[in-house]
Design an enzyme around this catalytic site. Structure first.
Site, PDB file in Angstrom:
ATOM      1  N   PRO A 243       0.811  -1.213   0.000  1.00 30.46           N
ATOM      2  CA  PRO A 243       0.000   0.000   0.000  1.00 30.46           C
ATOM      3  C   PRO A 243       0.846   1.264   0.000  1.00 30.46           C
ATOM      4  CG  PRO A 243      -0.604  -1.472   1.808  1.00 30.46           C
ATOM      5  CD  PRO A 243       0.683  -1.969   1.238  1.00 30.46           C
ATOM      6  N   GLU A 244       0.665   2.095  -1.002  1.00 36.23           N
ATOM      7  CA  GLU A 244       1.239   3.435  -1.032  1.00 36.23           C
ATOM      8  C   GLU A 244       0.064   4.396  -0.859  1.00 36.23           C
ATOM      9  OE1 GLU A 244       3.972   3.753  -4.395  1.00 36.23           O
ATOM     10  OE2 GLU A 244       4.341   1.610  -4.297  1.00 36.23           O
TER      11      GLU A 244
ATOM     12  N   LYS B 240       1.090   7.656   4.098  1.00 31.93           N
ATOM     13  CA  LYS B 240       0.659   6.251   4.119  1.00 31.93           C
ATOM     14  C   LYS B 240       0.154   5.834   5.505  1.00 31.93           C
ATOM     15  CE  LYS B 240       4.528   5.365   1.008  1.00 31.93           C
ATOM     16  NZ  LYS B 240       5.789   4.594   0.870  1.00 31.93           N
TER      17      LYS B 240
ATOM     18  N   HIS C 224      -2.922 -15.373   9.519  1.00 37.06           N
ATOM     19  CA  HIS C 224      -2.260 -14.077   9.632  1.00 37.06           C
ATOM     20  C   HIS C 224      -3.140 -12.982  10.222  1.00 37.06           C
ATOM     21  CE1 HIS C 224       0.982 -15.957   7.517  1.00 37.06           C
ATOM     22  NE2 HIS C 224       0.199 -16.252   6.511  1.00 37.06           N
TER      23      HIS C 224
ATOM     24  N   ARG D 179       3.189 -10.414   6.570  1.00 34.76           N
ATOM     25  CA  ARG D 179       4.590 -10.206   6.955  1.00 34.76           C
ATOM     26  C   ARG D 179       4.774  -9.588   8.334  1.00 34.76           C
ATOM     27  NH1 ARG D 179       7.240  -8.414   1.250  1.00 34.76           N
ATOM     28  NH2 ARG D 179       6.361 -10.120   0.090  1.00 34.76           N
TER      29      ARG D 179
ATOM     30  N   LYS E 195      19.171  17.922  -2.064  1.00 35.93           N
ATOM     31  CA  LYS E 195      19.368  16.474  -2.085  1.00 35.93           C
ATOM     32  C   LYS E 195      20.488  16.110  -3.061  1.00 35.93           C
ATOM     33  CE  LYS E 195      15.927  15.140   0.608  1.00 35.93           C
ATOM     34  NZ  LYS E 195      16.134  14.368   1.832  1.00 35.93           N
TER      35      LYS E 195
ATOM     36  N   ARG F 258      16.518  -1.279  -3.407  1.00 32.87           N
ATOM     37  CA  ARG F 258      15.160  -1.327  -3.963  1.00 32.87           C
ATOM     38  C   ARG F 258      15.192  -1.707  -5.447  1.00 32.87           C
ATOM     39  NH1 ARG F 258      13.850  -1.933   0.447  1.00 32.87           N
ATOM     40  NH2 ARG F 258      13.496  -0.306   1.955  1.00 32.87           N
TER      41      ARG F 258
END
Length: 275
Positions: free
Chosen positions: A2-3, A58, A92, A111, A154, A263
Site C-alpha cells: 500500500p502506497e 501512508k 495471519h 509479513r 538532495k 530497492r
DNA sequence: ACATCATCCTGTATGC
DNA sequence: TGCATACAGGATGATG
C-alpha cells in the site's frame, strides 16, 4: 504494497464499516503489532467508539471518541476487514476489535510489518512517524517552489530522494518508478542535477500519477485489497513496475531492472535521461 | 546533521 | 523431489 493511493482507498472503504461502532473487547494474537504497551492499548480502547478515519501520507488515523487516535501503518501487506468474532481465525490475523453490534474488525498482515500506536488526538506529529513526513502530493503545501528548493538540497539519486518520505510523502517503489518513467528521468540521476524544466515535469507527474492511481482505487500487484475486499485498478496502467524485460511503451527498448539502495528499480535506459 | 545499513517477516521463486 | 538460498519491501533505530 500500500502506497498513498491504496491507503486512501482503504480509508474510504474502512470508514463506513466502523463509523459509530463501539469497541466491546479487543483480541490481540500478535502483540508486536502494537507500538508501545500492548496491554495499555487494549485497556484504553475498550468502550470507545470509532468516529472517522483520517490519513496522512501512508499512515491511517483511526479516530475514537474522547480524543483518542489509533495511528496505523499497513507497511507491506496489512489489511482490515469486517467480520464477526465467530469467524475462524486466519493464520495471519493479528488483532481484532469486537464491536457491541456483533461485528468485528480484524487486522491481517502476512509479513507482520504493520504497526498500530495509540495516541491522543492532535499529538500525532509529536508522537509518531507522521511528524517526519513532508507534504503530500496535490496538497497546498506541496508547491513547485518548495519542491524545487528541496531537490537542490538532495545530493542523492532521485529514486532514493522520492522514496524518502521527508521530501514528499506517499510515494513507494511502484509510483516512484512510474513517475520517473513519465518524467523521462533516469532513476540514478542526482536530485540536485535535474534541470529546472525536467524537475517541473517531474513535479507535475508526481501529482498526476498519485491522483490517477487514487481514482483507480490503487494498484494490486501482489496481495493488496481494500477494506471491502476489492482489488485496485491501476495495475492495468503500469508502464515499468514489474515489467522488466518487456519493451518500453514509449520507445520499445527493453526495460532494465537494477537495484538502487536495495530497492528493485525498473526503467528504460533509452528514453529516461541520466543527468 | 547527515547518509547508509541492518532489521523486521513470510510467501514465492529460483538454484543445485 | 527436496532443500537451501534469494528476494520482495517501508520505516526505524543503529552505526558511520
Amino acid at each position: 504494497m500500500p502506497e498513498m493511493p491504496e491507503v486512501e482507498t482503504v480509508r474510504r472503504t474502512l470508514t463506513p464499516l466502523i463509523s459509530d461502532k463501539q469497541i466491546k473487547y479487543m483480541v490481540l494474537w500478535y502483540p508486536k503489532i502494537i507500538t508501545g504497551d500492548a496491554a495499555d492499548f487494549r485497556q484504553r480502547v475498550i468502550g470507545h467508539r470509532f468516529e472517522k478515519v483520517d490519513r496522512y501520507g501512508k499512515f491511517l488515523e483511526l479516530r475514537l471518541n474522547d480524543g483518542l487516535t489509533i495511528v496505523s501503518h499497513l507497511r507491506m501487506e496489512g489489511k482490515y476487514r469486517l467480520t464477526t468474532p465467530e469467524a475462524p481465525k486466519d493464520k495471519h490475523d493479528h488483532l481484532e476489535f469486537i464491536f457491541t453490534d456483533g461485528t468485528a474488525l480484524r487486522y491481517n498482515d502476512v509479513r507482520k510489518f504493520g504497526r498500530m500506536q495509540l495516541v491522543l488526538t492532535g499529538t500525532e506529529r509529536a508522537t509518531t512517524g507522521i511528524g517526519k513526513l513532508g507534504p503530500e502530493p496535490n496538497s497546498t503545501e506541496f508547491t513547485w517552489s518548495y519542491f524545487w528548493q528541496a531537490l537542490q538540497k538532495k545530493h542523492k539519486n532521485i529514486k532514493t530522494a522520492l522514496l524518502d518520505q521527508t521530501l514528499v510523502c506517499g510515494l513507494g517503489n511502484i509510483y516512484v518508478d512510474e513517475v520517473l518513467w513519465f518524467s523521462q528521468i533516469q532513476p540514478l540521476s542526482p536530485a540536485n542535477k535535474i534541470p529546472v524544466a525536467a524537475a517541473k515535469n517531474l513535479y507535475k507527474w508526481i501529482n498526476v500519477i498519485i491522483a490517477r492511481a487514487t481514482q483507480m482505487r490503487g494498484t494490486t500487484v501482489h496481495t493488496y485489497l481494500d477494506a471491502s475486499g476489492h482489488v485496485g485498478g491501476y495495475q492495468l496502467m503500469l508502464h515499468v513496475y514489474g515489467r522488466a524485460g518487456e519493451p518500453c511503451d514509449r520507445c520499445s527498448h527493453i526495460l532494465q531492472k537494477i537495484k538502487v539502495e536495495g530497492r528493485g528499480t525498473t526503467f528504460c535506459e533509452n528514453c529516461q535521461v541520466k543527468y
